[in-house]
Design a protein around this motif. Structure first.
Motif, mmCIF file in Angstrom:
data_model
loop_
_atom_site.group_PDB
_atom_site.id
_atom_site.type_symbol
_atom_site.label_atom_id
_atom_site.label_comp_id
_atom_site.label_asym_id
_atom_site.label_seq_id
_atom_site.Cartn_x
_atom_site.Cartn_y
_atom_site.Cartn_z
ATOM 1 N N VAL A 58 50.281 32.829 46.944
ATOM 2 C CA VAL A 58 50.076 34.093 47.707
ATOM 3 C C VAL A 58 50.833 35.501 46.919
ATOM 4 C CG1 VAL A 58 50.164 35.428 49.672
ATOM 5 C CG2 VAL A 58 50.017 32.919 49.847
ATOM 6 N N ALA A 59 51.816 35.492 46.639
ATOM 7 C CA ALA A 59 52.601 36.450 45.987
ATOM 8 C C ALA A 59 51.925 37.138 44.660
ATOM 9 C CB ALA A 59 54.018 36.621 45.766
ATOM 10 N N GLU A 60 51.544 36.043 43.808
ATOM 11 C CA GLU A 60 50.938 36.321 42.856
ATOM 12 C C GLU A 60 49.230 36.945 42.961
ATOM 13 O OE1 GLU A 60 50.975 32.686 40.440
ATOM 14 O OE2 GLU A 60 53.075 33.068 39.722
ATOM 15 N N THR A 61 48.803 36.495 44.061
ATOM 16 C CA THR A 61 47.475 36.839 44.041
ATOM 17 C C THR A 61 47.233 38.173 44.545
ATOM 18 O OG1 THR A 61 46.785 34.443 44.660
ATOM 19 C CG2 THR A 61 45.391 36.133 45.275
ATOM 20 N N VAL A 62 48.190 38.546 45.419
ATOM 21 C CA VAL A 62 48.219 39.736 46.115
ATOM 22 C C VAL A 62 48.438 40.835 45.059
ATOM 23 C CG1 VAL A 62 49.387 41.248 47.838
ATOM 24 C CG2 VAL A 62 48.725 38.943 48.413
ATOM 25 N N HIS A 63 49.788 40.693 44.264
ATOM 26 C CA HIS A 63 50.261 41.651 43.442
ATOM 27 C C HIS A 63 49.092 41.858 42.352
ATOM 28 C CE1 HIS A 63 52.842 43.498 40.516
ATOM 29 N NE2 HIS A 63 52.556 42.860 39.354
ATOM 30 N N ALA A 64 48.301 40.960 41.835
ATOM 31 C CA ALA A 64 47.144 41.052 40.952
ATOM 32 C C ALA A 64 46.043 41.831 41.439
ATOM 33 C CB ALA A 64 46.780 39.733 40.645
ATOM 34 N N ALA A 65 45.911 41.564 42.841
ATOM 35 C CA ALA A 65 44.972 42.578 43.423
ATOM 36 C C ALA A 65 45.232 43.975 43.480
ATOM 37 C CB ALA A 65 44.653 42.265 44.837
ATOM 38 N N PHE A 66 46.455 44.278 44.031
ATOM 39 C CA PHE A 66 46.909 45.641 43.774
ATOM 40 C C PHE A 66 47.108 46.226 42.619
ATOM 41 C CE2 PHE A 66 48.602 44.634 48.217
ATOM 42 C CZ PHE A 66 47.875 45.628 49.033
ATOM 43 N N VAL A 67 47.546 45.412 41.654
ATOM 44 C CA VAL A 67 47.633 46.065 40.276
ATOM 45 C C VAL A 67 46.100 46.321 39.925
ATOM 46 C CG1 VAL A 67 48.094 45.402 37.841
ATOM 47 C CG2 VAL A 67 49.677 44.919 39.368
ATOM 48 N N SER A 68 45.205 45.617 40.016
ATOM 49 C CA SER A 68 44.003 45.961 39.479
ATOM 50 C C SER A 68 43.431 46.969 40.328
ATOM 51 C CB SER A 68 42.948 44.539 39.998
ATOM 52 O OG SER A 68 41.610 44.851 39.359
ATOM 53 N N GLN A 69 43.643 47.311 41.537
ATOM 54 C CA GLN A 69 43.144 48.453 42.244
ATOM 55 C C GLN A 69 43.577 49.914 41.502
ATOM 56 O OE1 GLN A 69 42.604 48.667 46.575
ATOM 57 N NE2 GLN A 69 43.673 46.725 46.462
ATOM 58 N N LEU A 70 44.899 49.637 41.391
ATOM 59 C CA LEU A 70 45.709 50.797 40.713
ATOM 60 C C LEU A 70 45.285 51.155 39.303
ATOM 61 C CD1 LEU A 70 49.249 49.984 41.598
ATOM 62 C CD2 LEU A 70 48.243 52.178 42.319
ATOM 63 N N ARG A 71 44.945 50.059 38.530
ATOM 64 C CA ARG A 71 44.415 50.329 36.989
ATOM 65 C C ARG A 71 42.882 50.999 37.173
ATOM 66 N NH1 ARG A 71 45.634 44.228 34.590
ATOM 67 N NH2 ARG A 71 47.854 44.709 33.897
ATOM 68 N N ASP A 72 42.152 50.570 38.286
ATOM 69 C CA ASP A 72 40.826 51.418 38.410
ATOM 70 C C ASP A 72 41.141 52.897 38.652
ATOM 71 O OD1 ASP A 72 39.635 48.826 37.983
ATOM 72 O OD2 ASP A 72 39.493 48.399 39.933
ATOM 73 N N VAL A 73 42.002 53.001 39.554
ATOM 74 C CA VAL A 73 42.305 54.579 39.934
ATOM 75 C C VAL A 73 42.731 55.286 38.821
ATOM 76 C CG1 VAL A 73 43.678 55.961 41.155
ATOM 77 C CG2 VAL A 73 42.855 53.814 42.327
ATOM 78 N N VAL A 74 43.715 54.639 38.019
ATOM 79 C CA VAL A 74 44.192 55.322 37.024
ATOM 80 C C VAL A 74 42.801 55.425 35.667
ATOM 81 C CG1 VAL A 74 45.863 55.437 34.644
ATOM 82 C CG2 VAL A 74 46.483 54.610 37.189
ATOM 83 N N LYS A 75 42.303 54.591 35.617
ATOM 84 C CA LYS A 75 41.052 54.806 34.673
ATOM 85 C C LYS A 75 40.275 55.915 35.025
ATOM 86 C CE LYS A 75 37.059 52.127 32.730
ATOM 87 N NZ LYS A 75 36.542 50.925 32.668
ATOM 88 N N GLU A 76 39.967 55.828 36.486
ATOM 89 C CA GLU A 76 39.081 57.007 37.026
ATOM 90 C C GLU A 76 39.787 58.435 36.799
ATOM 91 O OE1 GLU A 76 36.761 58.381 40.913
ATOM 92 O OE2 GLU A 76 37.865 56.551 40.859
ATOM 93 N N LEU A 77 40.915 58.480 36.897
ATOM 94 C CA LEU A 77 41.804 59.700 36.614
ATOM 95 C C LEU A 77 41.525 60.133 35.379
ATOM 96 C CD1 LEU A 77 44.991 59.048 39.075
ATOM 97 C CD2 LEU A 77 43.287 60.664 39.485
ATOM 98 N N HIS A 78 41.783 59.343 34.181
ATOM 99 C CA HIS A 78 41.707 59.649 32.909
ATOM 100 C C HIS A 78 40.337 60.172 32.732
ATOM 101 C CE1 HIS A 78 45.404 56.985 32.001
ATOM 102 N NE2 HIS A 78 45.764 58.363 31.456
ATOM 103 N N GLN A 79 39.321 59.725 33.165
ATOM 104 C CA GLN A 79 37.862 59.974 33.027
ATOM 105 C C GLN A 79 37.487 61.144 33.724
ATOM 106 O OE1 GLN A 79 35.746 56.694 34.665
ATOM 107 N NE2 GLN A 79 35.774 55.391 32.680
ATOM 108 N N GLN A 80 38.320 61.735 34.778
ATOM 109 C CA GLN A 80 37.982 62.760 35.589
ATOM 110 C C GLN A 80 38.788 64.130 34.839
ATOM 111 O OE1 GLN A 80 39.288 62.106 39.470
ATOM 112 N NE2 GLN A 80 37.374 61.035 40.033
ATOM 113 N N THR A 81 39.966 63.808 34.324
ATOM 114 C CA THR A 81 40.696 64.987 34.101
ATOM 115 C C THR A 81 40.296 65.726 32.723
ATOM 116 O OG1 THR A 81 43.228 65.711 33.159
ATOM 117 C CG2 THR A 81 42.352 63.568 32.440
#
Length: 289
Positions: A51-74
């Motif tokens: 559970v811990a590994e699955t949840v962590h991977a999900a949040f890390v993935s969401q954050l990576r998507d946000v950061v990727k979008e920020l790099h594209q927007q800036t």
């Protein structure tokens, strides 16, 4: 370079805080660290580790998507973005981050995520327990230039003018106006002329406007001022952080931070005091804060 710890839970409030922070530091070299603190709840079927590994991977993935979008927007090359996700209580995770690395500011979106003002919410908890400046961004805030800054503190009890360094920096960088808002309440301590001069000397060459209001309590005075004047940023210095202050409603900053009417920056006071400066000529000082 400014190092900004920006807290996110992927909510609308967190998104607004991120957009506001980017706009706020649009003219500043800044490194944004998006930090997500999340709980891990037990599952009756899967193992705690899975559970811990699955949840962590999900949040890390969401954050990576946000950061990727920020790099594209800036469209500037002086902003950098990174992210991390950790399980646990928000206050504990933020403290760990601050212990590991020095930051200039913590940014959080302001939303009513607590039971009531007495029990507080994430923003009030951070302001009370962290030894760092905190910026609380209301969920209905639109990113726009900072033109009007209001500093609302008990000037008579301001022990160190060095606390006002961020105020000078923001007002100077943004080309904003600065208003020193003082609320006269019953039995409030009067400010001495030496203190007035010291504050003005420290803020120079900025020449602030003075707003002098009478009110039965400080919170009502601040609300009345904000209701009648356009304010882009409210700055306070929290003084009453004890449990007794919370129970008796003495913490003005806490009540403001619970549901801030405008973006609010709280400055951490470590209790230090700077030496008073010698004043040679007081003849032209006929104003009062």
């Amino acid at each position: 370079m400014k190092k900004i710890l920006l807290l996110t839970d992927f909510s609308e409030a967190a998104h607004k805080a991120l957009q506001y922070a980017r706009s706020f530091f649009s003219d500043t070299v800044a490194d944004f660290h998006l930090l997500c603190a999340y709980p891990v709840e037990p599952d009756g079927f899967y193992s705690p580790k899975h559970v811990a590994e699955t949840v962590h991977a999900a949040f890390v993935s969401q954050l990576r998507d946000v950061v990727k979008e920020l790099h594209q927007q800036t469209n500037v090359d002086w902003h950098t973005f990174r992210s991390s996700a950790k399980p646990g209580k928000l206050i504990d995770i933020v403290r760990e981050a601050l212990d590991e690395e020095a930051y200039d500011l913590v940014v959080i979106g302001g939303k009513k995520d607590g039971t009531n003002e007495l029990f507080g919410n994430s923003a009030t908890q951070l302001i009370r327990q962290l030894n760092i400046n905190v910026l609380v961004v209301p969920v209905d805030t639109d990113s726009k230039p900072i033109r009007s800054v209001v500093l609302a503190v008990d000037f008579a009890n301001l022990k160190s003018c060095k606390l006002l360094c961020p105020v000078k920096e923001i007002v100077s960088l943004k080309g904003a106006t600065l208003t020193l808002l003082t609320i006269d309440t019953p039995q409030k301590k009067s400010i001495r002329v030496e203190q007035e001069v010291r504050i003005r000397q420290f803020l120079a060459p900025i020449e602030p406007t003075v707003a002098h209001l009478q009110s039965p309590d400080a919170r009502k005075g601040i609300d009345d001022y904000l209701a009648g004047h356009p304010v882009d940023l409210l700055i306070t210095i929290p003084k009453h952080k004890g449990l007794a202050d919370i129970l008796t409603g003495n913490s003005v900053t806490r009540s403001l931070a619970y549901m801030p009417p405008v973006p609010m920056l709280t400055l951490y006071d470590d209790g230090s005091s700077d030496k008073p400066r010698l004043i040679e000529d007081l003849s032209n000082l006929d104003y009062a804060l």
